[in-house]
Write a protein that holds these residues in place. Structure first.
Motif, PDB file in Angstrom:
ATOM      1  N   GLY A 150      -2.855 -76.283-112.472  1.00  0.00           N
ATOM      2  CA  GLY A 150      -1.254 -76.283-112.466  1.00  0.00           C
ATOM      3  C   GLY A 150      -0.594 -76.847-111.343  1.00  0.00           C
ATOM      4  N   GLY A 151      -1.357 -77.361-110.414  1.00  0.00           N
ATOM      5  CA  GLY A 151      -1.002 -77.820-109.072  1.00  0.00           C
ATOM      6  C   GLY A 151      -1.015 -79.224-109.039  1.00  0.00           C
ATOM      7  N   ASN A 152      -0.580 -79.862-107.922  1.00  0.00           N
ATOM      8  CA  ASN A 152      -0.639 -81.227-107.648  1.00  0.00           C
ATOM      9  C   ASN A 152      -1.523 -81.468-106.554  1.00  0.00           C
ATOM     10  N   GLY A 153      -2.109 -82.429-105.962  1.00  0.00           N
ATOM     11  CA  GLY A 153      -2.897 -82.655-104.900  1.00  0.00           C
ATOM     12  C   GLY A 153      -3.758 -83.848-105.182  1.00  0.00           C
ATOM     13  N   GLU A 154      -4.769 -83.857-104.009  1.00  0.00           N
ATOM     14  CA  GLU A 154      -5.752 -85.085-104.071  1.00  0.00           C
ATOM     15  C   GLU A 154      -7.107 -84.394-103.628  1.00  0.00           C
ATOM     16  N   ALA A 155      -8.172 -84.722-103.943  1.00  0.00           N
ATOM     17  CA  ALA A 155      -9.376 -84.349-103.636  1.00  0.00           C
ATOM     18  C   ALA A 155     -10.440 -85.397-103.838  1.00  0.00           C
ATOM     19  N   ARG A 156     -11.616 -85.269-102.733  1.00  0.00           N
ATOM     20  CA  ARG A 156     -12.791 -86.122-102.846  1.00  0.00           C
ATOM     21  C   ARG A 156     -13.949 -85.510-103.650  1.00  0.00           C
ATOM     22  N   CYS A 157     -14.754 -86.086-104.473  1.00  0.00           N
ATOM     23  CA  CYS A 157     -15.872 -85.770-104.970  1.00  0.00           C
ATOM     24  C   CYS A 157     -16.902 -85.352-103.744  1.00  0.00           C
ATOM     25  N   PRO A 158     -17.505 -84.333-103.476  1.00  0.00           N
ATOM     26  CA  PRO A 158     -18.381 -84.157-102.408  1.00  0.00           C
ATOM     27  C   PRO A 158     -19.474 -84.986-102.237  1.00  0.00           C
TER      28      PRO A 158
END
Length: 206
Positions: A172-180
């Motif tokens: 339900g949020g927004n954002g970014e992340a990297r595959c570990p």
């Protein structure tokens, strides 16, 4: 080498009906049955006791583990993983005494998706690219790309990378992340998760 499947490897106990198409490098293991109308791509693996119906399309490099039946009206795109004993259906409201072969609902599993052991995919849904369906989950509605699903009925509990690693992104949020594992960048916006192409990943530039 089986006469029904040139360039494929078919175990002597398996049955591949005349007319079935198996791509090069595909392997069909013990006691499997592939019906005449099936179209299966290259580099696939069909485990022990797998059944593939006539109106089935399977892409390249698909892995179907033991005791899975891929019934008519199911399409699996490239790189799909079907865990042991997971289940497809093709009739929404079956009755033994009612003929409903003209009411099959089509199921589409997009590229790279994982369907965990003993999961059930109720007919008529689309499982998005690189979605991850947990073991024993029952999918009753469409699944977004990269979604992590669990439970009965299945609900989304997170996001997964293309490599199969959980992403620290909030439902339900927004954002970014990297595959570990790979360092690939994923962008979540308005409920849609996307892999950012390497050339567009400013954070990865020197």
């Amino acid at each position: 080498m089986d006469r029904h499947a040139p360039q494929a490897q078919v175990h002597a106990s398996a049955i591949v009906d005349d007319g079935a198409v198996l791509g090069p490098g595909t392997r069909v293991w013990h006691f499997a049955h592939v019906c005449a109308g099936a179209r299966i791509g290259a580099g696939c693996s069909l485990g022990q006791n797998v059944f593939v119906g006539n109106d089935v399309r399977i892409g390249d490099r698909v892995k179907i583990q033991n005791n899975v039946s891929v019934y008519d009206a199911v399409t699996l795109e490239d790189d799909v993983f079907c865990g042991p004993s997971m289940v497809f259906t093709n009739v929404h409201n079956p009755r033994a005494a009612v003929e409903r072969k003209n009411e099959y609902r089509r199921t589409l599993v997009r590229r790279g998706a994982t369907l965990g052991a003993n999961a059930t995919i109720v007919c008529g849904v689309t499982v998005g690219e690189y979605a991850f369906i947990g073991a024993g989950a029952v999918v009753t509605r469409d699944v977004p790309a990269f979604a992590l699903m669990a439970g009965v009925p299945a609900r989304q509990i997170g996001w997964m990378s293309r490599h199969g690693e959980r992403l620290p992104l909030r439902i339900g949020g927004n954002g970014e992340a990297r595959c570990p594992h790979t360092g690939d960048l994923y962008l979540l916006q308005d409920g849609v998760c996307m892999l950012v192409p390497r050339g567009d990943d400013a954070a990865s530039q020197p």
